[in-house]
Design an enzyme around this catalytic site. Structure first.
Site, short mmCIF file in Angstrom:
data_model
loop_
_atom_site.label_atom_id
_atom_site.label_comp_id
_atom_site.label_asym_id
_atom_site.label_seq_id
_atom_site.Cartn_x
_atom_site.Cartn_y
_atom_site.Cartn_z
N ASP A 205 27.90 36.11 51.02
CA ASP A 205 27.12 35.85 52.23
C ASP A 205 26.19 37.01 52.60
OD1 ASP A 205 28.58 33.46 52.46
OD2 ASP A 205 30.16 34.51 53.56
N LYS B 24 21.76 36.24 49.70
CA LYS B 24 21.18 36.15 48.35
C LYS B 24 20.13 35.05 48.27
CE LYS B 24 25.35 35.87 46.58
NZ LYS B 24 26.22 36.39 47.62
N GLY C 19 27.03 28.94 49.25
CA GLY C 19 26.15 28.25 50.20
C GLY C 19 24.97 29.17 50.44
N HIS C 20 23.87 28.90 49.77
CA HIS C 20 22.72 29.79 49.89
C HIS C 20 21.71 29.22 50.89
CE1 HIS C 20 23.69 31.73 45.74
NE2 HIS C 20 24.54 32.03 46.69
N GLN D 223 28.72 34.37 45.53
CA GLN D 223 29.85 35.16 46.04
C GLN D 223 29.48 36.66 46.02
OE1 GLN D 223 30.85 32.45 43.60
NE2 GLN D 223 30.78 31.36 45.52
P1 IMP Z 1 37.15 29.90 46.29
O1 IMP Z 1 36.01 30.59 45.62
O2 IMP Z 1 36.79 28.60 46.95
O3 IMP Z 1 38.34 29.78 45.38
O4 IMP Z 1 37.66 30.84 47.50
C1 IMP Z 1 38.26 32.12 47.26
C2 IMP Z 1 37.80 33.12 48.32
O5 IMP Z 1 36.42 33.40 48.11
C3 IMP Z 1 37.93 32.66 49.77
O6 IMP Z 1 38.23 33.76 50.58
C4 IMP Z 1 36.54 32.15 50.09
O7 IMP Z 1 36.28 32.19 51.47
C5 IMP Z 1 35.70 33.16 49.32
N1 IMP Z 1 34.38 32.63 48.96
C6 IMP Z 1 34.09 31.76 47.97
N2 IMP Z 1 32.76 31.53 47.93
C7 IMP Z 1 32.20 32.27 48.88
C8 IMP Z 1 30.84 32.48 49.29
O8 IMP Z 1 29.89 31.93 48.74
N3 IMP Z 1 30.68 33.34 50.33
C9 IMP Z 1 31.72 34.00 50.91
N4 IMP Z 1 32.97 33.84 50.56
C10 IMP Z 1 33.23 32.99 49.54
#
Ligand code: IMP
Length: 427
Positions: free
Chosen positions: A13, A16, A40-41, A223
């Site tokens: 977040d 990007k 989520g961009h 991420q």
């Molecule tokens: P997953 O990627 O859905 O397995 O989630 C694992 C962890 O990564 C959790 O804490 C999510 O909130 C975090 N996470 C996954 N994708 C994002 C992102 O795009 N932005 C921020 N946190 C993320």
């Protein structure tokens, strides 16, 4: 000409979407290389406001080829929703390409993730529940279904039948829930396969030929570094590598061919989901950063925890990614603060340390050591040149630059493309 990787340097977040949207103006190819629709961009450009989860942010430039790389896990249902939304809003997706090696998110991944998170109880990871972890687990276990598998219905039918038989033993045996229907999944994914066929290609050759022609390539991270399964706050991490090294593997491009690695840092720090965050603010400043910065998940709407800039984590991030430059985003969200704090070291069990500990237990115990700087208390959202920023804002950026350990190339002072200051060239 250059290949640039844009990498999240914190817990994701970092903004990007905006930076990639901006840099994509010059790109011939934009490649997503990791994650899936957990990303989520947010992008605000002349076409409006968009939240992209899978389609690379270069899609707004009609001449750019947008590749969903082999390192991404693709949920076809989400992909087609996104394609439909873009098309309905007048954005062409004709230049979208999906790697034939990309693994697919299947209905059993979504179902399993829900059951696993519930079973973890208070130790739940707080995942996005989009099936990302189970899909990457299957990829590593060599039990995945890849885009190319959809191109041959017979191969797909055989593979799905054997995988689903195994998955259903988990549903019925471990969790005591109903098995999933082979026919339903097969028919649904055959339909997806027909729709996906025109997009599915061998993508490494497309990238290789473009590099040889001297074209511009942007590797779009998702991420952030501190969610990396090796280097992040494991097990509160994601399941694919958001690092510069991950860009190489997830796009199928050798590391020596990446010319610049731009690390994206928010001017403070945020995190969503469970897990330690040493500079988390549980007070009115944290609340103010959340409200003013609209720090809620782009897709999930979950509130993000906010905290002061953590330079211990930042140096660690620079070290493991080899950043050639940094972008500092959302600097304007600090406009109203009277003072700012930067974490320069941690205190762990009475000792001052300058490294990012491996365990969440240690990270939960560390106390940040802060230095304080005055705020600028004026709006900077219209400023286009570094020299025109208030002195306190320049001092803050210069101090971050020293602490992060690489030059600050870009500074974002608002969500729109134009609200960006170039302090030094990215390449
Ligand atoms: P997953 O990627 O859905 O397995 O989630 C694992 C962890 O990564 C959790 O804490 C999510 O909130 C975090 N996470 C996954 N994708 C994002 C992102 O795009 N932005 C921020 N946190 C993320």
């Amino acid at each position: 000409m250059p290949v640039i990787a844009v990498i999240g340097a914190q817990w994701g977040d970092e903004g990007k979407g905006k930076v990639v949207d901006m840099l994509a103006e010059k790109a011939d190819i934009v490649v997503r290389f990791s994650g899936g629709d957990n990303a989520g961009h947010t992008i605000i450009n002349p076409y409006g406001k968009f939240a992209l989860q899978l389609v690379p942010s270069g899609i707004f430039y009609p001449d750019a080829v947008c590749i969903i790389g082999n390192g991404v896990v693709v949920n076809p249902e989400v992909l087609f929703k996104e394609i439909n939304t873009l098309n309905q809003r007048g954005i062409s997706t004709d230049n979208l390409v999906i790697s034939d090696r990309a693994n697919l998110i299947m209905p059993y991944h979504l179902a399993l993730e829900g059951l696993e998170e519930e079973a973890r109880g208070k130790d739940a990871i707080g995942t996005t529940r989009n099936g990302i972890g189970p899909a990457f687990a299957d990829k590593t276990a060599r039990r995945g279904i890849r885009a190319a598998d959809l191109l041959d219905k017979e191969v797909f039918a055989k593979r799905l039948a054997s995988i689903l038989e195994y998955k259903n033993t988990i549903f019925t045996g471990t969790y005591g829930v109903a098995p999933l229907s082979l026919d339903e999944i097969y028919n649904k994914y055959c339909e997806f396969g027909e729709r996906m066929t025109p997009y599915i290609r061998e993508t490494t050759a497309i990238i290789d030929e473009a590099i040889k022609r001297g074209e511009h390539i942007l590797l779009e991270g998702a991420q952030g570094t501190l969610l990396d399964p090796d280097f992040g706050t494991y097990p509160y991490a994601t399941s694919s590598s958001p690092l510069a090294g991950g860009a190489s593997v997830g796009a199928g491009i050798g590391p020596t061919r990446i010319d610049a690695v731009l690390g994206l840092f928010k001017a403070y720090i945020t995190r969503v989901g469970a897990g330690p965050m040493p500079t988390r603010l549980d007070d009115e400043t944290g609340e103010l950063l959340r409200k003013q910065g609209n720090e809620y998940g782009t897709v999930s709407g979950r509130p993000r925890d906010c905290g002061w800039f953590d330079s211990v984590a930042a140096r660690y991030s620079t070290r493991i990614n080899g950043f050639t430059g940094a972008a500092i985003t959302k600097l304007d969200n600090l406009d109203t603060l009277t003072y700012l704090r930067i974490c320069t070291a941690y205190e762990l069990d009475g000792e001052i340390i300058d490294y990012f500990p491996a365990t969440i237990q240690a990270l939960e115990r560390v106390k940040p050591v802060y230095e304080e700087m005055p705020g600028w208390q004026t709006s900077i959202t219209d400023i286009l040149k570094f020299e025109d920023l208030p002195r306190q804002a320049r001092d803050y950026i210069n101090r971050l630059e020293e602490l992060i350990g690489c030059p600050v190339n870009l500074i974002c002072v608002g969500p729109e493309r134009g609200q960006t200051i170039q302090k030094s060239p990215v390449l």
